[in-house]
Motif scaffolding. Sequence first.
Motif, mmCIF file in Angstrom:
data_model
loop_
_atom_site.group_PDB
_atom_site.id
_atom_site.type_symbol
_atom_site.label_atom_id
_atom_site.label_comp_id
_atom_site.label_asym_id
_atom_site.label_seq_id
_atom_site.Cartn_x
_atom_site.Cartn_y
_atom_site.Cartn_z
ATOM 1 N N GLY A 70 0.433 13.715 -4.138
ATOM 2 C CA GLY A 70 -1.060 13.749 -4.311
ATOM 3 C C GLY A 70 -1.517 12.864 -5.158
ATOM 4 O O GLY A 70 -0.601 12.343 -5.522
ATOM 5 N N ASP A 117 0.385 -1.397 0.074
ATOM 6 C CA ASP A 117 0.531 -0.312 -0.179
ATOM 7 C C ASP A 117 1.256 1.402 0.127
ATOM 8 O O ASP A 117 0.383 2.318 0.582
ATOM 9 C CB ASP A 117 -0.578 0.434 1.258
ATOM 10 N N LYS A 167 2.440 2.329 -4.864
ATOM 11 C CA LYS A 167 3.678 1.288 -6.246
ATOM 12 C C LYS A 167 2.525 2.156 -6.736
ATOM 13 O O LYS A 167 2.869 2.463 -8.085
ATOM 14 C CB LYS A 167 3.265 0.069 -6.219
ATOM 15 N N GLY A 168 0.616 1.199 -7.702
ATOM 16 C CA GLY A 168 0.312 1.983 -8.193
ATOM 17 C C GLY A 168 0.422 3.473 -9.440
ATOM 18 O O GLY A 168 -0.111 3.626 -10.461
ATOM 19 N N HIS A 228 -4.272 -1.698 -6.640
ATOM 20 C CA HIS A 228 -3.519 -1.040 -6.917
ATOM 21 C C HIS A 228 -4.782 0.518 -7.450
ATOM 22 O O HIS A 228 -5.711 -0.294 -8.097
ATOM 23 C CB HIS A 228 -2.403 -0.743 -7.578
HETATM 24 P P1 GDP Z 1 -0.105 0.250 -4.273
HETATM 25 O O1 GDP Z 1 -1.268 -0.977 -3.714
HETATM 26 O O2 GDP Z 1 0.791 0.449 -3.212
HETATM 27 O O3 GDP Z 1 -0.504 0.750 -5.657
HETATM 28 O O4 GDP Z 1 -1.443 1.591 -3.230
HETATM 29 P P2 GDP Z 1 -2.534 1.606 -2.934
HETATM 30 O O5 GDP Z 1 -3.328 1.849 -4.167
HETATM 31 O O6 GDP Z 1 -3.133 0.955 -1.664
HETATM 32 O O7 GDP Z 1 -2.330 3.061 -1.819
HETATM 33 C C1 GDP Z 1 -2.348 4.197 -2.628
HETATM 34 C C2 GDP Z 1 -3.503 5.342 -2.569
HETATM 35 O O8 GDP Z 1 -2.959 6.583 -1.874
HETATM 36 C C3 GDP Z 1 -4.132 5.586 -3.907
HETATM 37 O O9 GDP Z 1 -5.204 5.427 -3.035
HETATM 38 C C4 GDP Z 1 -3.666 6.913 -4.350
HETATM 39 O O10 GDP Z 1 -4.845 7.328 -5.288
HETATM 40 C C5 GDP Z 1 -3.173 7.511 -3.396
HETATM 41 N N1 GDP Z 1 -2.247 8.297 -3.324
HETATM 42 C C6 GDP Z 1 -1.139 7.649 -4.297
HETATM 43 N N2 GDP Z 1 0.197 8.613 -4.142
HETATM 44 C C7 GDP Z 1 -0.058 9.600 -3.217
HETATM 45 C C8 GDP Z 1 -0.304 10.631 -2.349
HETATM 46 O O11 GDP Z 1 1.267 11.173 -2.942
HETATM 47 N N3 GDP Z 1 -0.617 11.781 -1.859
HETATM 48 C C9 GDP Z 1 -1.965 11.207 -1.678
HETATM 49 N N4 GDP Z 1 -2.488 11.643 -0.979
HETATM 50 N N5 GDP Z 1 -2.821 9.596 -1.890
HETATM 51 C C10 GDP Z 1 -1.407 9.157 -2.794
#
Ligand code: GDP
Length: 431
Positions: A421, A20, A23-24, A48
């Motif tokens: 963001g 989480d 990465k997405g 993601h």
């Molecule tokens: P992943 O599995 O590693 O891709 O992570 P998740 O999808 O669970 O979590 C990423 C969440 O954080 C998503 O809702 C993204 O839109 C959000 N996100 C990613 N980068 C940022 C950031 O720089 N700032 C904020 N506020 N949210 C972010």
Amino acid sequence: MAGRARTRGCTVIVGCQWGDEGKGKIVDVLAEEVDVVARYQGGANAGHTVHVGEKEFILHQIPSGILHPGKRCLLGNGVVLDLVQFFEEVDALQARGVDLEGRVGVSRRAHLLLPYHRVLDRVAEEAAEEKIGTTGRGIGPAYEDKAGRRGIRVADLTDERRFGELVERGMDRARARAGGLGAEAEAALERAMAEAVALRERLLPLAVDTGVEVESALDRGEGVLLEGAQGTALDLDHGTYPYVTSSNTTAAAAATGIGVGPTRISEVLGVVKAYTTRVGNGPLPTAFDPEMDERMRALGGEFGATTGRPRRCGWFDAVLARHAARVNGLTGIAVTKLDVLDTLAEVSVATAYRTPQGEMTEFPADTFGLDRVEPVLETLPGWESSTGAARSLDDLPPNARRYLDRVEELAGAPVRMVSVGTKRSQIIHVE
Ligand code: GDP
């Protein structure tokens, strides 16, 4: 992205915490510059979340590169493929106007995750004395079948009769392990299996050799991203065992999980959140107190993309970051969610763990010991201003830069990207 050099060669994107990390979004941003994006491990337990314009997409198995027209997206042999979920995702993307024609390939060596694996997952978690907190999606049992040499692979779909026999054998084993299912559960399983088996013909045209594809792309001078799911602390070997996932999440697994040699990998970009979160059970050494935990969960929207489960939150853990830098051979880091810390008066990072035997600076193998350590915190002044509009390091408030410098120094790998963001544009590239 105009003016940025295209990413050539093979870059692994790996989570450096408990998953989480965002990465997405990082894959989504970099996908623009490459030709192929491939997943190398995990199953539909990964989720993601990617924001494109006003739209939110949650992807479980298909790499987030799919949201960039024309990019080829692969699922490697290291993945366990949930057929039903996979085609649900395909259909959902198509329904929202994403053109998938000729863009998705699945390794012939990938193992299938079938409905009986979910039954086995539930049975195992119910029987476990110490709950791992799995997502219950059958990932663990599917990998167990793989290691136990009784798995069913995409290549086995070719011969319909043999596929049928393997499925029957799998069902019988699942019934025996569950100790009888009862009429209702048996009927539900039969229905789910029939649905999965019927997808055979849809999957066959997508079956490829991902190693050959990636190797050829690299030989043509194209750029490839290999995308990991979960994070380093959930790696089967290098994570907080037994509170881990059932595959190797770390960068070396990218080569195995796609079918190329490790010498083909040119860069390893580790994704770290500016703080730490953890979903599921197991130790979290830098955990906040309950009040701060709740505040950060709300600020960061820390609820699982797949399960909606609340994530526990804590300060940035440099002991874990250093461990991640080493076991992944990081050539750079991408720091995400810096903006989530914008309102804090002070921010802390854990530089070591305090134990009765003294300070510990290397991430320990003893998971149960990890539950008892205290973080050694270093506190820095917060920046108390918005970072969301920053597009270069110079745009950041001095204290935010100071924080990033400290993170870089402690992690021992250079900061290459900073995300401020959810939007694609809210990214800082550090050249
Ligand atoms: P992943 O599995 O590693 O891709 O992570 P998740 O999808 O669970 O979590 C990423 C969440 O954080 C998503 O809702 C993204 O839109 C959000 N996100 C990613 N980068 C940022 C950031 O720089 N700032 C904020 N506020 N949210 C972010």
